[in-house]
Design an enzyme around this catalytic site. Structure first.
Site, mmCIF file in Angstrom:
data_model
loop_
_atom_site.group_PDB
_atom_site.id
_atom_site.type_symbol
_atom_site.label_atom_id
_atom_site.label_comp_id
_atom_site.label_asym_id
_atom_site.label_seq_id
_atom_site.Cartn_x
_atom_site.Cartn_y
_atom_site.Cartn_z
ATOM 1 N N GLU A 68 0.834 -1.205 0.000
ATOM 2 C CA GLU A 68 0.000 0.000 0.000
ATOM 3 C C GLU A 68 0.865 1.249 0.000
ATOM 4 O O GLU A 68 0.597 2.219 -0.724
ATOM 5 C CB GLU A 68 -0.915 0.000 1.219
ATOM 6 C CG GLU A 68 -1.768 1.250 1.340
ATOM 7 C CD GLU A 68 -2.556 1.320 2.636
ATOM 8 O OE1 GLU A 68 -3.242 2.334 2.852
ATOM 9 O OE2 GLU A 68 -2.468 0.371 3.439
ATOM 10 N N HIS A 69 1.925 1.242 0.799
ATOM 11 C CA HIS A 69 2.785 2.413 0.897
ATOM 12 C C HIS A 69 3.618 2.619 -0.359
ATOM 13 O O HIS A 69 4.070 3.735 -0.627
ATOM 14 C CB HIS A 69 3.677 2.300 2.131
ATOM 15 C CG HIS A 69 2.898 2.287 3.407
ATOM 16 N ND1 HIS A 69 3.498 2.201 4.640
ATOM 17 C CD2 HIS A 69 1.572 2.360 3.652
ATOM 18 C CE1 HIS A 69 2.561 2.215 5.580
ATOM 19 N NE2 HIS A 69 1.390 2.304 4.988
ATOM 20 N N ASP A 70 3.821 1.555 -1.129
ATOM 21 C CA ASP A 70 4.521 1.675 -2.403
ATOM 22 C C ASP A 70 3.619 2.319 -3.451
ATOM 23 O O ASP A 70 4.058 3.161 -4.244
ATOM 24 C CB ASP A 70 4.956 0.282 -2.883
ATOM 25 C CG ASP A 70 5.968 0.320 -4.019
ATOM 26 O OD1 ASP A 70 6.007 1.314 -4.761
ATOM 27 O OD2 ASP A 70 6.725 -0.655 -4.162
#
Length: 725
Positions: free
Chosen positions: A239-241
């Site tokens: 998700e953070h990517d």
């Protein structure tokens, strides 16, 4: 016949006069007259420019309000809202683009009110003609420079992907770039067609987000029995990517916005910023009433300029690149990436403690973490969410170590490589590792074989839009948070659980990972502890103590519901139709993939099936194998497009200087188990697939076992000529 402006106004006036005589006449005749007017609706540059001028004046008037409230309503350091603001703090570039998008949004609203007010019940048909009107020839034309980037042939043929995601697609230089808007797989659903959150089927407000969460959630967590917590942690890392929302800040001062006072009470209307969308807490709320909390702060996300540079409904900024490219490690801008590098031998910055590398330290700990002093421990990486949970900090550290391990080896066997070549080659390999693990280890735990077959057969197609969908980022991926356990297992090498940490005590407080043996114990725990199932059962540490300040925290599900409405996500039923499922026509009839118990639960709070929020409906579906069919459909769509639409995806042989067959063969040996074994200090054994529980088919083996193969870097020796000949 096309009417000029005066003729159009006369026709509207005649229409309004005729309404008097048509009262009681045939409704279809009135509607047909409306449609005749709509056919001749003429929107001129003067119309648009006057609306834009009005929008500038409106935003200018906000300055007076902001001056009045920014010193009276200040965000308290360490508070739950401070913790949330760390996660979604807008970068300077996002703020600048968001301001411009706000002008376009206000102009759309003003033009709609000016031209469409008289067209009820055909208001939406009028809106459809206003939406997607180009900025060309208007005051907003300069806003298009970010969405119409032109890349040079050298940029398109550069052997390494750009840091900000630009120049990946031919003739579409901005496609997938950081600070551009999320894509939609369904049109947005706003009650005014532009930006105001949708309402219920009967036009009343949708149910309160906290009431929904509090009524449906059971804090008793059920185990999946098959997968480990590493599946959740990789989902968050992924998700953070791929996505990072940006919370709005004050337009004129860049001051943070607080939508509740520091005691958790509702603000007086004169102190409430227009970007506020707070969640009211009912008096009968069992948890928050004990803390006398009446209000949960939610600040609306920054809008984005539409990719086609037109007026229309709000879109939201994605501060990450839209590609699976390690932007959470390397940063999504040249400046951020440069600050994370040593600029020596291709390595990333690190601090060394007792012989082990850790992430560099923040210069502003009380800003970047929920800590008390500027001497407290707080890390930096390519994404500000690095400190949010201990396992996220560990994963960021692990991949940083993997980068530096590979860079060291490449530099030693290629003595003529300079720092830039070593860094880019290493980054390219690490991104390939992340992509390989995601598609070949993580996705098989998440999706069924039919979905996996579609994903694996996908090949690069320049016509495919790779951008992250709003529904994927705002709902489908957020569902994984329901897997979280309130207790974090610390596991010995023998795989006995030595002790546990309480989750809510470590939000945005990463100091714990530097304590002796904790880092490796967290990694073993991630690969050993059984994950919870994805459902409406959330642990209390995220349903009441999310981003806690020691006393109380926020409710992650309430915030996710509110964000879905802020982002204009259509209803759960709309996504069921999109995914080929039979829509819910009522709450009493049998429905596929959602049981009677859950239907009855929905009926208690929603007045109509079309009101159900996507994240609530998706969480209530029966899993297959991990997620229900609606979330599986949304994730399948995204992962196909993330592969097919990425020219630099590691398996694509049409990219500039693609990996050789020998290099691909080595990359395909990579596993998360191998990366752990290579970069942990005292882990000597691991199961080959860390996303699956330890068992007969996935037993613990020594790290030097053939079952956890090593990637050789021999195919990268003295390879520089391949890129420059």
């Amino acid at each position: 016949m096309k009417l000029n402006k005066i003729q159009f106004r006369i026709l509207v006036l005649l229409f309004q006069i005729n309404i008097v005589y048509l009262a009681g006449s045939d409704k279809d005749f009135r509607i047909s007259l409306h449609e005749e007017v709509l056919k001749n609706l003429s929107i001129t540059a003067d119309d648009i420019n006057s609306s834009i001028d009005f929008a500038y004046k409106v935003t200018h008037h906000v300055q007076r309000l902001e001056n009045n409230i920014q010193w009276k309503v200040d965000m308290e350091k360490g508070s739950p809202n401070h913790g949330i603001s760390i996660l979604y703090r807008p970068d300077e570039e996002a703020v600048e683009r968001g301001r411009k998008a706000l002008i376009a949004s206000k102009a759309t609203t003003q033009l709609s009110g000016k031209l469409c007010a008289d067209f009820y019940p055909n208001h939406h048909k009028c809106m459809s003609q206003i939406n997607y009107v180009s900025f060309n020839g208007t005051f907003l034309h300069s806003l298009c420079t970010h969405t119409n980037k032109i890349c040079s042939p050298e940029e398109y043929q550069y052997p390494y992907r750009s840091l900000d995601g630009s120049c990946n697609h031919f003739n579409k230089g901005s496609l997938g770039e950081a600070f551009t808007g999320f894509i939609r797989i369904l049109p947005s659903d706003y009650s005014d067609g532009i930006r105001i959150p949708r309402r219920a089927h009967d036009k009343r407000p949708l149910p309160n987000a906290r009431v929904l969460s509090n009524s449906h959630v059971d804090t008793i967590k059920y185990s999946n029995y098959h997968i480990t917590m590493a599946t959740l942690h990789w989902a968050q890392f992924l998700e953070h990517d791929l996505s990072r929302f940006a919370s709005s800040i004050m337009i004129h001062s860049n001051h943070s916005i607080e939508c509740c006072n520091r005691n958790g009470f509702n603000l007086a209307p004169r102190y409430l910023h227009p970007f506020c969308f707070p969640i009211s807490i009912p008096q009968e709320d069992g948890y928050y009433s004990e803390h006398r909390i009446q209000c949960m702060s939610y600040v609306k996300s920054l809008p984005a300029i539409r990719s086609d540079c037109t007026l229309g409904p709000n879109e939201q900024i994605n501060q990450a690149t839209h590609y699976l490219d390690g932007s959470q490690i390397y940063g999504a801008t040249f400046e951020k990436s440069s600050n994370l590098r040593t600029h020596v031998d291709g390595k990333l910055k690190a601090i060394t403690i007792q012989g082990e590398e850790y992430l560099p330290l923040s210069a502003n700990p009380t800003e970047d973490c929920q800590v008390d002093t500027n001497t407290s421990l707080c890390f930096i990486s390519g994404d500000p969410r690095v400190n949010f949970l201990p396992h996220l900090t560990v994963l960021h550290t692990l991949i940083m170590r993997e980068h530096n391990r590979i860079a060291k080896e490449l530099a030693s066997v290629n003595g003529d490589w300079d720092d830039e070549t070593t860094f880019q080659e290493t980054r390219r390999i690490v991104i390939a590792e992340l992509q390989h693990i995601t598609y070949n280890e993580w996705l098989p735990q998440v999706l069924d074989p039919n979905s996996l077959e579609k994903i694996h057969s996908a090949v690069y197609d320049e016509k495919i839009d790779p951008r992250v969908s709003n529904s994927f980022a705002t709902a489908a991926l957020r569902a994984f948070i329901s897997m979280i356990s309130e207790n974090i297992s610390l596991v010995h090498e023998s795989r006995d659980s030595s002790s546990t940490l309480r989750l809510h005590e470590h939000f945005n407080k990463p100091e714990i990972i530097l304590r002796p043996q904790i880092f490796d114990s967290l990694l073993r725990g991630s690969a050993t502890q059984i994950a919870g199932s994805i459902d409406m059962n959330y642990t209390e540490d995220v349903i009441n103590r999310y981003s806690a300040n020691g006393s109380y925290g926020y409710d992650v599900l309430s915030l996710d519901i509110q964000r879905g409405r802020d982002h204009g996500l259509p209803s759960y039923n709309d996504f069921r139709r999109l995914c080929g499922l039979i829509e819910l026509s009522s709450f009493v009839e049998n429905a596929d993939h959602i049981g009677q118990k859950n239907l009855k639960a929905l009926q208690k709070l929603y007045s109509h099936p079309n009101d159900v929020d996507l994240i609530i409906g998706g969480l209530m579906e029966e899993p297959k194998p991990l997620l229900g069919p609606t979330f599986s459909c949304i994730i399948e769509d995204q992962m196909i497009r993330s592969k097919k639409g990425d020219r630099y995806f590691y398996t694509n042989q049409d990219q500039p200087n693609a990996f050789s067959d020998l290099q691909l063969k080595e990359i395909q040996k990579v596993s998360l188990a191998r990366i752990i074994c290579d970069n942990a200090k005292e882990i000597e054994s691991m199961q080959p697939n860390v996303f699956e529980k330890i068992g007969e088919r996935n037993n613990l083996v020594p790290c030097d076992s053939e079952y956890i193969p090593k990637m050789s870097l021999v195919p990268w020796m003295d390879n520089r000529e391949r890129y420059y000949n």
